[in-house]
Design a protein around this motif. Structure first.
Motif, PDB file in Angstrom:
ATOM      1  N   ALA A 135      35.427 -36.947 -27.000  1.00 34.61           N
ATOM      2  CA  ALA A 135      36.183 -37.645 -25.958  1.00 34.61           C
ATOM      3  C   ALA A 135      35.372 -38.828 -25.435  1.00 34.61           C
ATOM      4  N   PHE A 136      36.062 -39.828 -24.874  1.00 31.80           N
ATOM      5  CA  PHE A 136      35.359 -40.975 -24.327  1.00 31.80           C
ATOM      6  C   PHE A 136      34.368 -40.535 -23.251  1.00 31.80           C
ATOM      7  N   ALA A 137      33.191 -41.157 -23.255  1.00 28.99           N
ATOM      8  CA  ALA A 137      32.174 -40.897 -22.232  1.00 28.99           C
ATOM      9  C   ALA A 137      31.532 -42.220 -21.854  1.00 28.99           C
ATOM     10  N   SER A 138      31.373 -42.460 -20.568  1.00 26.61           N
ATOM     11  CA  SER A 138      30.789 -43.712 -20.099  1.00 26.61           C
ATOM     12  C   SER A 138      29.282 -43.735 -20.316  1.00 26.61           C
ATOM     13  N   GLY A 139      28.781 -44.862 -20.759  1.00 27.30           N
ATOM     14  CA  GLY A 139      27.350 -45.029 -20.996  1.00 27.30           C
ATOM     15  C   GLY A 139      27.092 -46.361 -21.660  1.00 27.30           C
ATOM     16  N   ASN A 140      25.838 -46.695 -21.853  1.00 25.94           N
ATOM     17  CA  ASN A 140      25.463 -47.991 -22.425  1.00 25.94           C
ATOM     18  C   ASN A 140      25.319 -47.912 -23.946  1.00 25.94           C
ATOM     19  N   ILE A 141      25.775 -48.978 -24.597  1.00 27.79           N
ATOM     20  CA  ILE A 141      25.735 -49.073 -26.052  1.00 27.79           C
ATOM     21  C   ILE A 141      24.931 -50.307 -26.454  1.00 27.79           C
ATOM     22  N   VAL A 142      24.082 -50.160 -27.444  1.00 23.40           N
ATOM     23  CA  VAL A 142      23.275 -51.277 -27.941  1.00 23.40           C
ATOM     24  C   VAL A 142      23.790 -51.694 -29.312  1.00 23.40           C
ATOM     25  N   VAL A 143      24.109 -52.985 -29.438  1.00 25.45           N
ATOM     26  CA  VAL A 143      24.527 -53.522 -30.730  1.00 25.45           C
ATOM     27  C   VAL A 143      23.492 -54.546 -31.180  1.00 25.45           C
ATOM     28  N   THR A 144      23.176 -54.513 -32.458  1.00 26.42           N
ATOM     29  CA  THR A 144      22.194 -55.443 -33.033  1.00 26.42           C
ATOM     30  C   THR A 144      22.812 -56.099 -34.251  1.00 26.42           C
TER      31      THR A 144
END
Length: 227
Positions: free
Chosen positions: A123-132
């Motif tokens: 399920a969707f969960a809020s948090g930070n995502i890092v894209v490179t």
């Protein structure tokens, strides 16, 4: 008169200037603006992706006319429970693993989509995502702060070819885990002018302005000589 020609050059530079620039990359947070800067987009919605069993890594996928490979770090498999059967998404089986997109065909110079976090049950969960993102000139990383499942993020390479794109999750700590998740992956070619093209255009406009000014100066001088 000089100001007019300089202003014209400045105007062209302003019109061509990307929304947000990180050296050789242009970042977009608006999907419509992103789509206006690319050509031949192809989207992988991950429809039909297995939600009842794991999918081996690496896996070969397509987005329109483009082919690519998605893999998980540490030789893990992809998580089977991200999102729903009606709207599946790509995620990892281990929260700390990274998803890598690479081996693109068709000259991919732009990548976009929805990059967010999910919980253990998918399920969707809020948090930070890092894209490179990586091209021939180097790599850049961006942290997406609490993105929703519908928030758009896109990047365009000014060198026009992206070699790899990775997605990972910043772990919240404690007993909670955040799994990196991707949906609606968009691959495309780019129409964003290279820096050299912009410089040539600006130089050309300046040369035209200076030539017109010289012509007026000669006409004026000729007229004054007959007075």
């Amino acid at each position: 008169m000089r100001w007019k020609y300089v202003s014209a050059v400045a105007l062209v530079a302003t019109l061509i200037k990307p929304t947000t620039s990180h050296a050789q990359f242009v970042i977009y947070t608006n999907q419509a603006t992103f789509l206006a800067a690319i050509t031949n987009p192809g989207v992988d919605t991950f429809f039909g992706f297995n939600t009842t069993g794991t999918t081996a890594s690496p896996t070969s996928r397509t987005a329109g006319v483009y082919e690519y490979t998605a893999s998980v770090s540490n030789r893990q498999d992809f998580f089977f429970g991200a999102r729903t059967v009606e709207n599946p998404a790509l995620s990892t089986n281990t929260a700390t693993d990274t998803i890598t997109f690479a081996v693109f065909t068709g000259g991919v110079g732009a990548i976009g989509g929805n990059f967010f976090g999910t919980s253990l049950d998918g399920a969707f969960a809020s948090g930070n995502i890092v894209v490179t993102f990586v091209d021939a000139t180097g790599a850049r990383s961006t942290t997406l702060t609490g993105p929703t499942a519908s928030r758009f993020f896109g990047v365009v390479s000014l060198s026009r070819v992206i070699s790899s794109f990775t997605v990972s999750a910043v772990q919240p700590g404690g007993e909670s885990s955040l799994f990196p998740t991707v949906d609606n992956l968009t691959l495309a070619q780019t129409t964003v002018p290279e820096p050299g093209t912009i410089a040539l255009l600006a130089t050309g406009l300046l040369a035209i302005g200076l030539a017109a000014r010289r012509k007026r100066a000669l006409v004026n001088a000729h007229g004054n000589a007959h007075e």
